[in-house]
Design a protein around this motif. Sequence first.
Motif, PDB file in Angstrom:
ATOM      1  N   ASN A  67       0.805  -1.221   0.000  1.00  0.00           N
ATOM      2  CA  ASN A  67       0.000   0.000   0.000  1.00  0.00           C
ATOM      3  C   ASN A  67       0.838   1.271   0.000  1.00  0.00           C
ATOM      4  O   ASN A  67       0.319   2.343  -0.239  1.00  0.00           O
ATOM      5  N   PHE A  68       2.127   1.191   0.272  1.00  0.00           N
ATOM      6  CA  PHE A  68       2.996   2.362   0.255  1.00  0.00           C
ATOM      7  C   PHE A  68       3.437   2.711  -1.169  1.00  0.00           C
ATOM      8  O   PHE A  68       4.010   3.772  -1.402  1.00  0.00           O
ATOM      9  N   LEU A  69       3.159   1.846  -2.130  1.00  0.00           N
ATOM     10  CA  LEU A  69       3.515   2.103  -3.522  1.00  0.00           C
ATOM     11  C   LEU A  69       2.306   2.683  -4.261  1.00  0.00           C
ATOM     12  O   LEU A  69       1.196   2.151  -4.149  1.00  0.00           O
ATOM     13  N   PRO A  70       2.504   3.756  -5.018  1.00  0.00           N
ATOM     14  CA  PRO A  70       1.376   4.311  -5.775  1.00  0.00           C
ATOM     15  C   PRO A  70       1.030   3.389  -6.954  1.00  0.00           C
ATOM     16  O   PRO A  70       1.906   2.931  -7.681  1.00  0.00           O
ATOM     17  N   ILE A  71      -0.240   3.116  -7.134  1.00  0.00           N
ATOM     18  CA  ILE A  71      -0.679   2.229  -8.205  1.00  0.00           C
ATOM     19  C   ILE A  71      -0.752   3.019  -9.511  1.00  0.00           C
ATOM     20  O   ILE A  71      -1.398   4.064  -9.579  1.00  0.00           O
ATOM     21  N   GLU A  72      -0.075   2.505 -10.540  1.00  0.00           N
ATOM     22  CA  GLU A  72      -0.103   3.144 -11.852  1.00  0.00           C
ATOM     23  C   GLU A  72      -1.172   2.535 -12.749  1.00  0.00           C
ATOM     24  O   GLU A  72      -1.883   3.248 -13.442  1.00  0.00           O
TER      25      GLU A  72
ATOM     26  N   GLY B 247       4.071   2.467  -9.094  1.00  0.00           N
ATOM     27  CA  GLY B 247       5.147   3.422  -9.308  1.00  0.00           C
ATOM     28  C   GLY B 247       6.179   3.276  -8.197  1.00  0.00           C
ATOM     29  O   GLY B 247       6.099   2.381  -7.353  1.00  0.00           O
ATOM     30  N   TYR B 248       7.154   4.178  -8.206  1.00  0.00           N
ATOM     31  CA  TYR B 248       8.191   4.133  -7.181  1.00  0.00           C
ATOM     32  C   TYR B 248       7.656   4.631  -5.849  1.00  0.00           C
ATOM     33  O   TYR B 248       6.923   5.610  -5.779  1.00  0.00           O
ATOM     34  N   GLY B 249       8.043   3.945  -4.784  1.00  0.00           N
ATOM     35  CA  GLY B 249       7.670   4.331  -3.436  1.00  0.00           C
ATOM     36  C   GLY B 249       8.683   3.766  -2.451  1.00  0.00           C
ATOM     37  O   GLY B 249       9.336   2.762  -2.722  1.00  0.00           O
ATOM     38  N   THR B 250       8.809   4.436  -1.316  1.00  0.00           N
ATOM     39  CA  THR B 250       9.761   4.010  -0.290  1.00  0.00           C
ATOM     40  C   THR B 250       9.006   3.274   0.801  1.00  0.00           C
ATOM     41  O   THR B 250       8.017   3.790   1.331  1.00  0.00           O
ATOM     42  N   PRO B 251       9.460   2.071   1.166  1.00  0.00           N
ATOM     43  CA  PRO B 251       8.773   1.344   2.232  1.00  0.00           C
ATOM     44  C   PRO B 251       8.977   2.050   3.577  1.00  0.00           C
ATOM     45  O   PRO B 251       9.950   2.779   3.764  1.00  0.00           O
ATOM     46  N   PRO B 252       8.068   1.847   4.506  1.00  0.00           N
ATOM     47  CA  PRO B 252       8.211   2.477   5.823  1.00  0.00           C
ATOM     48  C   PRO B 252       9.510   2.028   6.495  1.00  0.00           C
ATOM     49  O   PRO B 252       9.790   0.838   6.593  1.00  0.00           O
ATOM     50  N   GLY B 253      10.296   2.985   6.922  1.00  0.00           N
ATOM     51  CA  GLY B 253      11.562   2.686   7.585  1.00  0.00           C
ATOM     52  C   GLY B 253      12.670   2.328   6.607  1.00  0.00           C
ATOM     53  O   GLY B 253      13.759   1.937   7.021  1.00  0.00           O
ATOM     54  N   GLY B 254      12.447   2.474   5.322  1.00  0.00           N
ATOM     55  CA  GLY B 254      13.465   2.138   4.328  1.00  0.00           C
ATOM     56  C   GLY B 254      14.023   3.386   3.685  1.00  0.00           C
ATOM     57  O   GLY B 254      13.458   4.478   3.768  1.00  0.00           O
ATOM     58  N   GLY B 255      15.141   3.232   3.020  1.00  0.00           N
ATOM     59  CA  GLY B 255      15.779   4.378   2.388  1.00  0.00           C
ATOM     60  C   GLY B 255      15.777   4.302   0.874  1.00  0.00           C
ATOM     61  O   GLY B 255      16.028   5.297   0.199  1.00  0.00           O
ATOM     62  N   ARG B 256      15.512   3.162   0.311  1.00  0.00           N
ATOM     63  CA  ARG B 256      15.555   2.975  -1.137  1.00  0.00           C
ATOM     64  C   ARG B 256      14.131   2.862  -1.674  1.00  0.00           C
ATOM     65  O   ARG B 256      13.277   2.226  -1.076  1.00  0.00           O
ATOM     66  N   ALA B 257      13.894   3.470  -2.836  1.00  0.00           N
ATOM     67  CA  ALA B 257      12.574   3.413  -3.453  1.00  0.00           C
ATOM     68  C   ALA B 257      12.490   2.200  -4.379  1.00  0.00           C
ATOM     69  O   ALA B 257      13.464   1.828  -5.042  1.00  0.00           O
ATOM     70  N   TYR B 258      11.329   1.597  -4.420  1.00  0.00           N
ATOM     71  CA  TYR B 258      11.085   0.422  -5.255  1.00  0.00           C
ATOM     72  C   TYR B 258       9.816   0.641  -6.066  1.00  0.00           C
ATOM     73  O   TYR B 258       8.954   1.441  -5.695  1.00  0.00           O
ATOM     74  N   ARG B 259       9.718  -0.115  -7.139  1.00  0.00           N
ATOM     75  CA  ARG B 259       8.466  -0.235  -7.869  1.00  0.00           C
ATOM     76  C   ARG B 259       8.226  -1.712  -8.091  1.00  0.00           C
ATOM     77  O   ARG B 259       9.164  -2.514  -8.120  1.00  0.00           O
ATOM     78  N   ALA B 260       6.972  -2.092  -8.237  1.00  0.00           N
ATOM     79  CA  ALA B 260       6.643  -3.514  -8.323  1.00  0.00           C
ATOM     80  C   ALA B 260       5.640  -3.764  -9.444  1.00  0.00           C
ATOM     81  O   ALA B 260       4.829  -2.901  -9.789  1.00  0.00           O
ATOM     82  N   THR B 261       5.717  -4.970  -9.982  1.00  0.00           N
ATOM     83  CA  THR B 261       4.710  -5.497 -10.881  1.00  0.00           C
ATOM     84  C   THR B 261       4.264  -6.824 -10.284  1.00  0.00           C
ATOM     85  O   THR B 261       5.081  -7.710 -10.074  1.00  0.00           O
ATOM     86  N   ILE B 262       2.982  -6.920 -10.009  1.00  0.00           N
ATOM     87  CA  ILE B 262       2.432  -8.126  -9.389  1.00  0.00           C
ATOM     88  C   ILE B 262       1.538  -8.804 -10.412  1.00  0.00           C
ATOM     89  O   ILE B 262       0.731  -8.147 -11.076  1.00  0.00           O
ATOM     90  N   TYR B 263       1.693 -10.101 -10.531  1.00  0.00           N
ATOM     91  CA  TYR B 263       0.907 -10.881 -11.481  1.00  0.00           C
ATOM     92  C   TYR B 263       0.245 -12.032 -10.742  1.00  0.00           C
ATOM     93  O   TYR B 263       0.916 -12.933 -10.262  1.00  0.00           O
ATOM     94  N   VAL B 264      -1.074 -11.981 -10.622  1.00  0.00           N
ATOM     95  CA  VAL B 264      -1.851 -13.062 -10.023  1.00  0.00           C
ATOM     96  C   VAL B 264      -2.418 -13.853 -11.198  1.00  0.00           C
ATOM     97  O   VAL B 264      -3.278 -13.366 -11.917  1.00  0.00           O
ATOM     98  N   GLN B 265      -1.918 -15.059 -11.396  1.00  0.00           N
ATOM     99  CA  GLN B 265      -2.214 -15.767 -12.634  1.00  0.00           C
ATOM    100  C   GLN B 265      -3.126 -16.969 -12.492  1.00  0.00           C
ATOM    101  O   GLN B 265      -3.382 -17.652 -13.475  1.00  0.00           O
ATOM    102  N   ASP B 266      -3.653 -17.231 -11.310  1.00  0.00           N
ATOM    103  CA  ASP B 266      -4.462 -18.426 -11.131  1.00  0.00           C
ATOM    104  C   ASP B 266      -5.494 -18.177 -10.048  1.00  0.00           C
ATOM    105  O   ASP B 266      -5.244 -17.401  -9.130  1.00  0.00           O
ATOM    106  N   PRO B 267      -6.639 -18.833 -10.106  1.00  0.00           N
ATOM    107  CA  PRO B 267      -7.633 -18.636  -9.057  1.00  0.00           C
ATOM    108  C   PRO B 267      -7.309 -19.368  -7.755  1.00  0.00           C
ATOM    109  O   PRO B 267      -7.990 -19.168  -6.757  1.00  0.00           O
ATOM    110  N   ALA B 268      -6.276 -20.187  -7.749  1.00  0.00           N
ATOM    111  CA  ALA B 268      -5.924 -20.933  -6.540  1.00  0.00           C
ATOM    112  C   ALA B 268      -5.140 -20.046  -5.579  1.00  0.00           C
ATOM    113  O   ALA B 268      -4.362 -19.196  -5.984  1.00  0.00           O
ATOM    114  N   LEU B 269      -5.368 -20.267  -4.298  1.00  0.00           N
ATOM    115  CA  LEU B 269      -4.600 -19.563  -3.275  1.00  0.00           C
ATOM    116  C   LEU B 269      -3.329 -20.369  -3.057  1.00  0.00           C
ATOM    117  O   LEU B 269      -3.226 -21.202  -2.153  1.00  0.00           O
TER     118      LEU B 269
END
Length: 185
Positions: free
Chosen positions: A103-108, A120-142
Amino acid sequence: MNLHRLAKGALIGGILISVSGCGTGIGSGDSGLFRRNAAPSIPAEETLERRERAEAQRAAADRAQGTKTNRSSFFDLFRNGTDPNTTVEVNKYLWVAAQDVLNFLPIESVDPFTGVIVTGYGTPPGGGRAYRATIYVQDPALDARSLKVALQSSGGGAVDPGTVRAIEDAILTRARQLRIQDSKL
C-alpha cells in the motif's frame, strides 16, 4: 451486361481461391522440395516410415503438452474461433493482499481481468531505497505458484531475491488471513 461480367469475375475468383488451397504447398506442411530433390536411392517405404514416425512424435508431444494441432482451412478466416464466455479468473485474496501489503507504492495501472498490478516508485516504511513492483496473479488458486512479483529499485540495480521472496511471503500470509476471516462469516 455489366452484372453478367461481375458474376463471371466473382465465379472465377471463387474458383481460383478454392483451388489455391488444394496444392502441396507450404500451407500443407510440404514444400515439394524433398520430393523433387530426394535422392533416388531412398526407397519410398523409408520416407513413408520417417513421415509416420515424425507425425507420431508430433502427436505424442502435443498430447504431453495438452495441445491439439488442428488443420485450418480457408473458411476458418470467416469463423469466430474465440469463445465470448471465456473469463480469466484471479484469486481475490491474493489480489487484495497484494494491494494491502504494497500500500505504500502508488498504483499506476490495474487490470483485474489479467491479474496485473503495476505500481510506481515508493519508499517502504523505515526504508531508504525506493522500489516499484509489478504483481501478477495468474491463477484462481490460493497458492504460491499463482503469484509472481517483480521488483525494481530506484538505483537501477538488481533487487535481492530474498527481498522479492519476503514480499511474496507477506502477500501469501495476508491472503491466507483474509481467507480465514472470510470463512468465519
